[in-house]
Every structure is written in structure tokens, then in C-alpha cells.
Design a protein around this motif. Structure first.
Motif, PDB file in Angstrom:
ATOM      1  N   LEU A 158       0.817  -1.206   0.000  1.00 17.66           N
ATOM      2  CA  LEU A 158       0.000   0.000   0.000  1.00 17.66           C
ATOM      3  C   LEU A 158       0.856   1.263   0.000  1.00 17.66           C
ATOM      4  O   LEU A 158       0.485   2.264  -0.619  1.00 17.66           O
ATOM      5  CB  LEU A 158      -0.920   0.011   1.224  1.00 17.66           C
ATOM      6  CG  LEU A 158      -2.062  -1.019   1.237  1.00 17.66           C
ATOM      7  CD1 LEU A 158      -2.809  -0.943   2.556  1.00 17.66           C
ATOM      8  CD2 LEU A 158      -3.017  -0.785   0.076  1.00 17.66           C
ATOM      9  N   SER A 159       1.997   1.214   0.641  1.00 16.52           N
ATOM     10  CA  SER A 159       2.853   2.397   0.737  1.00 16.52           C
ATOM     11  C   SER A 159       3.384   2.847  -0.622  1.00 16.52           C
ATOM     12  O   SER A 159       3.858   3.976  -0.758  1.00 16.52           O
ATOM     13  CB  SER A 159       4.029   2.127   1.679  1.00 16.52           C
ATOM     14  OG  SER A 159       4.835   1.062   1.175  1.00 16.52           O
ATOM     15  N   GLN A 160       3.284   1.986  -1.626  1.00 17.88           N
ATOM     16  CA  GLN A 160       3.754   2.318  -2.969  1.00 17.88           C
ATOM     17  C   GLN A 160       2.590   2.519  -3.954  1.00 17.88           C
ATOM     18  O   GLN A 160       2.817   2.729  -5.149  1.00 17.88           O
ATOM     19  CB  GLN A 160       4.660   1.200  -3.496  1.00 17.88           C
ATOM     20  CG  GLN A 160       5.897   0.974  -2.634  1.00 17.88           C
ATOM     21  CD  GLN A 160       6.675  -0.264  -3.065  1.00 17.88           C
ATOM     22  OE1 GLN A 160       6.129  -1.182  -3.678  1.00 17.88           O
ATOM     23  NE2 GLN A 160       7.955  -0.287  -2.737  1.00 17.88           N
ATOM     24  N   ALA A 161       1.374   2.477  -3.450  1.00 17.55           N
ATOM     25  CA  ALA A 161       0.198   2.421  -4.321  1.00 17.55           C
ATOM     26  C   ALA A 161      -0.405   3.796  -4.592  1.00 17.55           C
ATOM     27  O   ALA A 161      -0.391   4.689  -3.746  1.00 17.55           O
ATOM     28  CB  ALA A 161      -0.865   1.524  -3.699  1.00 17.55           C
ATOM     29  N   THR A 162      -0.962   3.925  -5.795  1.00 14.92           N
ATOM     30  CA  THR A 162      -1.790   5.071  -6.168  1.00 14.92           C
ATOM     31  C   THR A 162      -3.243   4.623  -6.144  1.00 14.92           C
ATOM     32  O   THR A 162      -3.603   3.637  -6.794  1.00 14.92           O
ATOM     33  CB  THR A 162      -1.427   5.583  -7.570  1.00 14.92           C
ATOM     34  OG1 THR A 162      -0.072   6.052  -7.556  1.00 14.92           O
ATOM     35  CG2 THR A 162      -2.340   6.728  -7.986  1.00 14.92           C
ATOM     36  N   ILE A 163      -4.072   5.347  -5.404  1.00 18.15           N
ATOM     37  CA  ILE A 163      -5.462   4.962  -5.187  1.00 18.15           C
ATOM     38  C   ILE A 163      -6.387   6.034  -5.749  1.00 18.15           C
ATOM     39  O   ILE A 163      -6.119   7.231  -5.622  1.00 18.15           O
ATOM     40  CB  ILE A 163      -5.730   4.711  -3.683  1.00 18.15           C
ATOM     41  CG1 ILE A 163      -7.157   4.208  -3.447  1.00 18.15           C
ATOM     42  CG2 ILE A 163      -5.435   5.955  -2.849  1.00 18.15           C
ATOM     43  CD1 ILE A 163      -7.402   3.756  -2.017  1.00 18.15           C
ATOM     44  N   PHE A 164      -7.482   5.604  -6.375  1.00 21.73           N
ATOM     45  CA  PHE A 164      -8.457   6.509  -6.980  1.00 21.73           C
ATOM     46  C   PHE A 164      -9.857   6.219  -6.450  1.00 21.73           C
ATOM     47  O   PHE A 164     -10.206   5.071  -6.169  1.00 21.73           O
ATOM     48  CB  PHE A 164      -8.497   6.306  -8.499  1.00 21.73           C
ATOM     49  CG  PHE A 164      -7.543   7.143  -9.286  1.00 21.73           C
ATOM     50  CD1 PHE A 164      -8.016   8.094 -10.183  1.00 21.73           C
ATOM     51  CD2 PHE A 164      -6.174   6.986  -9.162  1.00 21.73           C
ATOM     52  CE1 PHE A 164      -7.131   8.856 -10.946  1.00 21.73           C
ATOM     53  CE2 PHE A 164      -5.290   7.742  -9.907  1.00 21.73           C
ATOM     54  CZ  PHE A 164      -5.767   8.687 -10.809  1.00 21.73           C
ATOM     55  N   THR A 165     -10.663   7.261  -6.350  1.00 22.29           N
ATOM     56  CA  THR A 165     -12.105   7.150  -6.221  1.00 22.29           C
ATOM     57  C   THR A 165     -12.710   8.377  -6.882  1.00 22.29           C
ATOM     58  O   THR A 165     -12.020   9.363  -7.129  1.00 22.29           O
ATOM     59  CB  THR A 165     -12.564   7.022  -4.759  1.00 22.29           C
ATOM     60  OG1 THR A 165     -13.941   6.606  -4.721  1.00 22.29           O
ATOM     61  CG2 THR A 165     -12.419   8.339  -4.000  1.00 22.29           C
ATOM     62  N   THR A 166     -14.017   8.333  -7.177  1.00 26.92           N
ATOM     63  CA  THR A 166     -14.620   9.446  -7.900  1.00 26.92           C
ATOM     64  C   THR A 166     -14.864  10.652  -7.005  1.00 26.92           C
ATOM     65  O   THR A 166     -14.497  11.774  -7.330  1.00 26.92           O
ATOM     66  CB  THR A 166     -15.940   8.999  -8.558  1.00 26.92           C
ATOM     67  OG1 THR A 166     -15.653   7.941  -9.481  1.00 26.92           O
ATOM     68  CG2 THR A 166     -16.585  10.141  -9.325  1.00 26.92           C
ATOM     69  N   PHE A 167     -15.486  10.416  -5.842  1.00 23.14           N
ATOM     70  CA  PHE A 167     -15.837  11.516  -4.949  1.00 23.14           C
ATOM     71  C   PHE A 167     -15.079  11.381  -3.625  1.00 23.14           C
ATOM     72  O   PHE A 167     -15.024  10.284  -3.063  1.00 23.14           O
ATOM     73  CB  PHE A 167     -17.337  11.505  -4.645  1.00 23.14           C
ATOM     74  CG  PHE A 167     -18.201  11.528  -5.871  1.00 23.14           C
ATOM     75  CD1 PHE A 167     -18.291  12.657  -6.656  1.00 23.14           C
ATOM     76  CD2 PHE A 167     -18.930  10.404  -6.234  1.00 23.14           C
ATOM     77  CE1 PHE A 167     -19.082  12.675  -7.795  1.00 23.14           C
ATOM     78  CE2 PHE A 167     -19.740  10.415  -7.356  1.00 23.14           C
ATOM     79  CZ  PHE A 167     -19.813  11.562  -8.150  1.00 23.14           C
ATOM     80  N   PRO A 168     -14.550  12.460  -3.064  1.00 23.07           N
ATOM     81  CA  PRO A 168     -13.863  12.366  -1.765  1.00 23.07           C
ATOM     82  C   PRO A 168     -14.756  11.805  -0.656  1.00 23.07           C
ATOM     83  O   PRO A 168     -14.267  11.124   0.241  1.00 23.07           O
ATOM     84  CB  PRO A 168     -13.471  13.824  -1.485  1.00 23.07           C
ATOM     85  CG  PRO A 168     -13.352  14.448  -2.827  1.00 23.07           C
ATOM     86  CD  PRO A 168     -14.424  13.799  -3.667  1.00 23.07           C
ATOM     87  N   GLU A 169     -16.081  12.068  -0.739  1.00 26.56           N
ATOM     88  CA  GLU A 169     -16.985  11.549   0.287  1.00 26.56           C
ATOM     89  C   GLU A 169     -17.319  10.077   0.065  1.00 26.56           C
ATOM     90  O   GLU A 169     -17.909   9.431   0.943  1.00 26.56           O
ATOM     91  CB  GLU A 169     -18.268  12.380   0.341  1.00 26.56           C
ATOM     92  CG  GLU A 169     -19.039  12.438  -0.955  1.00 26.56           C
ATOM     93  CD  GLU A 169     -18.650  13.594  -1.857  1.00 26.56           C
ATOM     94  OE1 GLU A 169     -19.494  14.027  -2.662  1.00 26.56           O
ATOM     95  OE2 GLU A 169     -17.489  14.071  -1.775  1.00 26.56           O
ATOM     96  N   VAL A 170     -16.990   9.517  -1.086  1.00 28.26           N
ATOM     97  CA  VAL A 170     -17.133   8.092  -1.442  1.00 28.26           C
ATOM     98  C   VAL A 170     -18.575   7.610  -1.360  1.00 28.26           C
ATOM     99  O   VAL A 170     -19.164   7.231  -2.367  1.00 28.26           O
ATOM    100  CB  VAL A 170     -16.210   7.201  -0.597  1.00 28.26           C
ATOM    101  CG1 VAL A 170     -16.287   5.757  -1.077  1.00 28.26           C
ATOM    102  CG2 VAL A 170     -14.773   7.712  -0.671  1.00 28.26           C
ATOM    103  N   GLY A 171     -19.161   7.555  -0.204  1.00 30.26           N
ATOM    104  CA  GLY A 171     -20.527   7.075  -0.027  1.00 30.26           C
ATOM    105  C   GLY A 171     -21.069   7.583   1.288  1.00 30.26           C
ATOM    106  O   GLY A 171     -21.168   8.789   1.510  1.00 30.26           O
ATOM    107  N   SER A 172     -21.406   6.658   2.181  1.00 34.39           N
ATOM    108  CA  SER A 172     -21.865   7.038   3.513  1.00 34.39           C
ATOM    109  C   SER A 172     -20.684   7.538   4.336  1.00 34.39           C
ATOM    110  O   SER A 172     -19.515   7.331   3.972  1.00 34.39           O
ATOM    111  CB  SER A 172     -22.489   5.828   4.197  1.00 34.39           C
ATOM    112  OG  SER A 172     -21.469   4.875   4.518  1.00 34.39           O
TER     113      SER A 172
END
Length: 269
Positions: A158-172
Motif C-alpha cells: 500500500l505504501s507504494q500504491a496510487t489509489i483513486f475514487t470518484t468523490f472524496p466523500e465516497v458514499g456514507s
């Protein structure tokens, strides 16, 4: 696979026709001043445009003519049910918020499900001319007639990973908390790419895509593509996410396991 499943070549040819047909409408209206946007929600903002509707109608017309025995599941029209056991799962513009903002991060999603799982998927970004194809022994990106093989990269920590999501709030709030707990352990966090993030994962550019609140048409094409490129896809419990909800896509089994340890703690519901 069913007895009525066409050959991989036939599936690719038909799916390409669908993507080309959708592109005629999405490109016509992209960044056009005359584009009309409507809001699906009484509260908040979930846009739909004439381009969404016209692109899906174009794809459905091709399927009705060539594969009337198949089911069709799409975002903008009622589902139709066939007899073959095969279902086409369509999202004419995944990332309509980006589309109406003029950002080229949206895409047309096309998947074929054999009744058990999506066996083939396309993420098409016609404005920049990139078509990502995965499943049935294929994993490539095509641009200007040139095909480039797809493969997820080999990041294991994980320390070397690039992570994406669409919205900063994600969901709940609980889902958002879990995402940010995970993201804090990663090297780089980015937002707002919609389906294009899955394409980047399949192309070996990033390592994790985490989402919540998905529909079946949001995830089935990306699921087929990422798996074909060597990635791992599940929900936040390790199950099959093809019907929507929460999704975890990872470049390697090691990253998937590490992310799952954090995300699976979020309660169901």
C-alpha cells in the motif's frame, strides 16, 4: 458461457459497433453550448443529457437488430429481457458530471454477461480516441488503429500504491472513513476520474480503485476489463460486485488483500 454465446471475434465486432454508434452522439454534444442538462434528483445533482439518451438508444437499436434474443440492461431505458441467457449491460456516459463539465474522463461502458458474470467489457473514451477492451482472451487498448496490450502493474504494498475514487466523500460517512483510512496508507490519492480510473488500472498506471453506491451498469464493463488485465475485483467483503454497491479493484492479490482488511470492517447496509 451459453450455447448461444457468439465467438469472441463476433462479440468484439458487435461491441465495437455499439461503441461507435454511441460515440456519434456523445461527441456531437460534448462541450457543445447547446447541450441541455436535466437533474434526475429532487435533492442534489445527478445530471442526464440528451447525449446519454441518444447514445443508449443507438446501442439498443443495434442490439435489437442483431441480437434480439439477448437481454439489455441500461441506465437510461427500461431493461428488456431475452431468451439467450446473455445480457448486454450499457452505460452510455459513465461520468455525466464530467461530461457536462467538459472533462474527457467520462466513457461509454459496454459489458456482456453470460448469466454468471461479465465475460467481456469495453471502456470507450472517444474524445481522446482510446478504447479499452477486456475479456474472452483479450486485454488491449486501441488508439488510431494501434493495439497496445494491457496489464496491471505489480505493486504489492500500500505504501507504494496510487489509489483513486470518484468523490472524496465516497458514499456514507462510514464508507468515507474507511476509504480515507486506506488512502492514508497509500502513496498517492486522486479523485474524479469516473470509469477512466479503471482503464488506468488495467493499463498499469495506477493500483487501486475504490467505489461505493454503484449500479450494475457502472461496474460490469470495468470488472471484465480489470480482470482481463490481471487485476483483482471484489466488493468490500470479497464477494462479486457485478450487481453494484461497493467495489474494490486492485492491481495485485497482495494489494487487494491489504485493502480488503480495512474495507471489510464497514458494516453492511
Amino acid at each position: 458461457m451459453t450455447d448461444q454465446t457468439p465467438s469472441p471475434e463476433a462479440i468484439l465486432s458487435l461491441a465495437s459497433q455499439l461503441a461507435d454508434g454511441a460515440a456519434e452522439h456523445t461527441l456531437k454534444w460534448f462541450r457543445a453550448p447547446a447541450l441541455v442538462t436535466q437533474n434526475k434528483w429532487a435533492e442534489g445533482f445527478d445530471p442526464v443529457t440528451e447525449a446519454d439518451k441518444a447514445a443508449e438508444a443507438a446501442m439498443r437499436a443495434v442490439l435489437k437488430a442483431q441480437r434480439p434474443e439477448d437481454s439489455v440492461i441500461g441506465e437510461e431505458s427500461q431493461d428488456t429481457f431475452g431468451t439467450s441467457g446473455l445480457s448486454w449491460v450499457l452505460d452510455p456516459i459513465d461520468g455525466t458530471r464530467g461530461y457536462v463539465s467538459g472533462t474527457p474522463t467520462w466513457g461509454t461502458l459496454i459489458a456482456l454477461n453470460d448469466g454468471q458474470e461479465p465475460i467481456f467489457g469495453i471502456i470507450d473514451q472517444p474524445y481522446i480516441g482510446e478504447r479499452f477492451v477486456g475479456g474472452l482472451g483479450m486485454a488491449f487498448m486501441e488508439r488510431d488503429g494501434i493495439k497496445t496490450s494491457l496489464a496491471t502493474r505489480k505493486t504489492r504494498h500500500l505504501s507504494q500504491a496510487t489509489i483513486f475514487t470518484t468523490f472524496p466523500e465516497v458514499g456514507s460517512p462510514l464508507e468515507a472513513e474507511a476509504f480515507h483510512t486506506l488512502a492514508e496508507q497509500c502513496q498517492l490519492t486522486r479523485y474524479g476520474m469516473d470509469c477512466y480510473a479503471y482503464a488506468l488500472l488495467a493499463a498499469g498506471q495506477i493500483d487501486l480503485v475504490i467505489e461505493a453506491g454503484l449500479n450494475a451498469y457502472d461496474i460490469q464493463a470495468p470488472m471484465a476489463l480489470v480482470q482481463a488485465a490481471g487485476g483483482v475485483v471484489s466488493d468490500w467483503r470479497g464477494g462479486n460486485p457485478m450487481n453494484g454497491g461497493r467495489c474494490l479493484c486492485a492491481a495485485t492479490p497482495e494489494l487487494h488483500a491489504a485493502a480488503l482488511d480495512i474495507l471489510r470492517e464497514v458494516p453492511l447496509g
